[in-house]
Design a protein around this motif. Structure first.
Motif, PDB file in Angstrom:
ATOM      1  N   PRO A   1       0.788  -1.358  -0.033  1.00  0.00           N
ATOM      2  CA  PRO A   1       0.271  -0.068   0.033  1.00  0.00           C
ATOM      3  C   PRO A   1       0.753   1.236  -0.117  1.00  0.00           C
ATOM      4  O   PRO A   1       0.528   2.444  -0.555  1.00  0.00           O
ATOM      5  CB  PRO A   1      -1.028  -0.020   1.265  1.00  0.00           C
TER       6      PRO A   1
ATOM      7  N   THR B   1       5.723   2.602   5.834  1.00  0.00           N
ATOM      8  CA  THR B   1       4.688   1.960   6.852  1.00  0.00           C
ATOM      9  C   THR B   1       5.303   0.604   7.302  1.00  0.00           C
ATOM     10  O   THR B   1       6.041  -0.125   6.798  1.00  0.00           O
ATOM     11  CB  THR B   1       3.394   1.757   5.820  1.00  0.00           C
ATOM     12  N   PRO B   2       4.703   0.336   8.558  1.00  0.00           N
ATOM     13  CA  PRO B   2       5.198  -0.630   9.304  1.00  0.00           C
ATOM     14  C   PRO B   2       5.211  -2.133   8.535  1.00  0.00           C
ATOM     15  O   PRO B   2       6.176  -2.886   8.499  1.00  0.00           O
ATOM     16  CB  PRO B   2       4.559  -0.638  10.713  1.00  0.00           C
ATOM     17  N   VAL B   3       3.999  -2.635   8.350  1.00  0.00           N
ATOM     18  CA  VAL B   3       3.788  -3.782   7.844  1.00  0.00           C
ATOM     19  C   VAL B   3       4.821  -4.093   6.474  1.00  0.00           C
ATOM     20  O   VAL B   3       5.408  -5.066   6.148  1.00  0.00           O
ATOM     21  CB  VAL B   3       2.535  -4.344   7.417  1.00  0.00           C
ATOM     22  N   CYS B   4       4.396  -2.873   5.562  1.00  0.00           N
ATOM     23  CA  CYS B   4       5.131  -2.872   4.267  1.00  0.00           C
ATOM     24  C   CYS B   4       6.630  -3.129   4.402  1.00  0.00           C
ATOM     25  O   CYS B   4       7.253  -3.840   3.823  1.00  0.00           O
ATOM     26  CB  CYS B   4       4.868  -1.710   3.464  1.00  0.00           C
TER      27      CYS B   4
ATOM     28  N   LEU C   1      -5.079   3.749  -2.271  1.00  0.00           N
ATOM     29  CA  LEU C   1      -3.533   2.961  -2.043  1.00  0.00           C
ATOM     30  C   LEU C   1      -4.132   1.478  -2.476  1.00  0.00           C
ATOM     31  O   LEU C   1      -5.252   0.988  -2.715  1.00  0.00           O
ATOM     32  CB  LEU C   1      -3.503   2.595  -0.519  1.00  0.00           C
TER      33      LEU C   1
ATOM     34  N   ARG D   1      -2.772  -5.346  -0.940  1.00  0.00           N
ATOM     35  CA  ARG D   1      -1.536  -6.240  -1.205  1.00  0.00           C
ATOM     36  C   ARG D   1      -1.727  -7.446  -2.198  1.00  0.00           C
ATOM     37  O   ARG D   1      -2.221  -8.267  -1.688  1.00  0.00           O
ATOM     38  CB  ARG D   1      -1.139  -7.105   0.270  1.00  0.00           C
TER      39      ARG D   1
ATOM     40  N   ALA E   1      -4.338  -4.305   3.700  1.00  0.00           N
ATOM     41  CA  ALA E   1      -3.129  -3.697   4.213  1.00  0.00           C
ATOM     42  C   ALA E   1      -2.719  -4.141   5.638  1.00  0.00           C
ATOM     43  O   ALA E   1      -1.602  -4.175   5.926  1.00  0.00           O
ATOM     44  CB  ALA E   1      -3.520  -2.078   4.370  1.00  0.00           C
TER      45      ALA E   1
HETATM   46  C1  BEZ Z   1       1.545  -0.917   6.768  1.00  0.00           C
HETATM   47  O1  BEZ Z   1       2.243  -1.364   6.147  1.00  0.00           O
HETATM   48  O2  BEZ Z   1       1.567  -1.183   7.879  1.00  0.00           O
HETATM   49  C2  BEZ Z   1       0.178  -0.272   6.445  1.00  0.00           C
HETATM   50  C3  BEZ Z   1      -0.133   0.356   5.073  1.00  0.00           C
HETATM   51  C4  BEZ Z   1      -1.109   1.027   4.810  1.00  0.00           C
HETATM   52  C5  BEZ Z   1      -2.174   1.002   5.677  1.00  0.00           C
HETATM   53  C6  BEZ Z   1      -2.033   0.267   6.977  1.00  0.00           C
HETATM   54  C7  BEZ Z   1      -0.844  -0.306   7.142  1.00  0.00           C
END
Ligand code: BEZ
Length: 211
Positions: free
Chosen positions: A38, A42-45, A119, A122, A141
């Protein structure tokens, strides 16, 4: 328009962290994994990109190129690469597409407006040497993907492209596989010299043929 299994993966030319990429010639004769995330920073990405970077030798061993995508610009991708290496210990060595105009995201239906108007979700597309889509998946996301599972699925796709077999639930390299039902018992005797076990008339298992 959604991109479905068996479709020719839409071709495109896009700016990436490694210069312009014309997709079909870039992957010519090879498997490819195109995946979107997204947003940069950003943390998860960040964790996902590090996970992919760590697995690059495994994808390369499988004659598979990897390319990421988000709607952020190339300069942002480059700045973020430093953070990914810092946090995960793995340098990003594959190209990341910058798609601020959402051209590629639209071609591959990576924007799901009821999740986010702006956005990319995934998405993952595994594309064969023939440029056809062999597998796709979509995560939201908030849920990071399991790239070991994507590698496992790639192993299954590559095996089943070469042999008349399918892989059972939770299959891993080296496990027994299933003989497809279009192969008769007589044919199976010659095609699978390691032998097979008939658990049900429609469920015959044989050792993995290429190990
Ligand atoms: C994430 O990568 O943490 C993330 C990206 C977009 C929206 C919410 C989380």
């Amino acid at each position: 328009m959604s991109v479905r299994l068996g479709d020719i993966a839409p071709d495109f030319t896009a700016d990436t962290t490694q210069g312009p990429v014309h997709f079909h010639p870039w992957k010519e004769g090879q498997w490819a994994i195109l995946f979107s995330h997204p947003k940069d920073f950003t943390p998860v990405c960040t964790t996902e990109l590090g996970a992919v970077a760590k697995l690059i030798p495994e994808f390369t061993r499988r004659n598979t190129k990897v390319i990421g995508l988000s709607v952020d610009p190339v300069e942002s991708h480059h700045r973020w690469e430093g953070d990914i290496a810092d946090v995960t210990g793995h340098a990003v060595t594959f190209p990341m597409i910058a798609d601020p105009d959402r051209v590629v995201a639209t071609l591959y239906d990576m924007i799901h407006p009821n999740a986010s108007d702006t956005l990319t979700v995934r998405s993952v597309f595994i594309i064969g040497p023939d440029n056809r889509v062999k597998l796709s998946l979509t995560y939201p996301a908030s849920t990071g993907r399991n790239f070991d599972e994507i590698l496992r699925a790639l192993d299954s796709l590559q095996l089943t492209a070469s042999y008349s077999v399918a892989t059972p639930a939770d299959w891993q390299q080296g496990d027994d596989v299933i003989i497809v039902n279009s192969v008769s018992d007589d044919e199976a005797v010659t095609r699978f010299p390691k032998g097979f076990v008939t658990k049900k008339p429609y469920l015959r298992v044989t050792p993995q043929p290429n190990t």
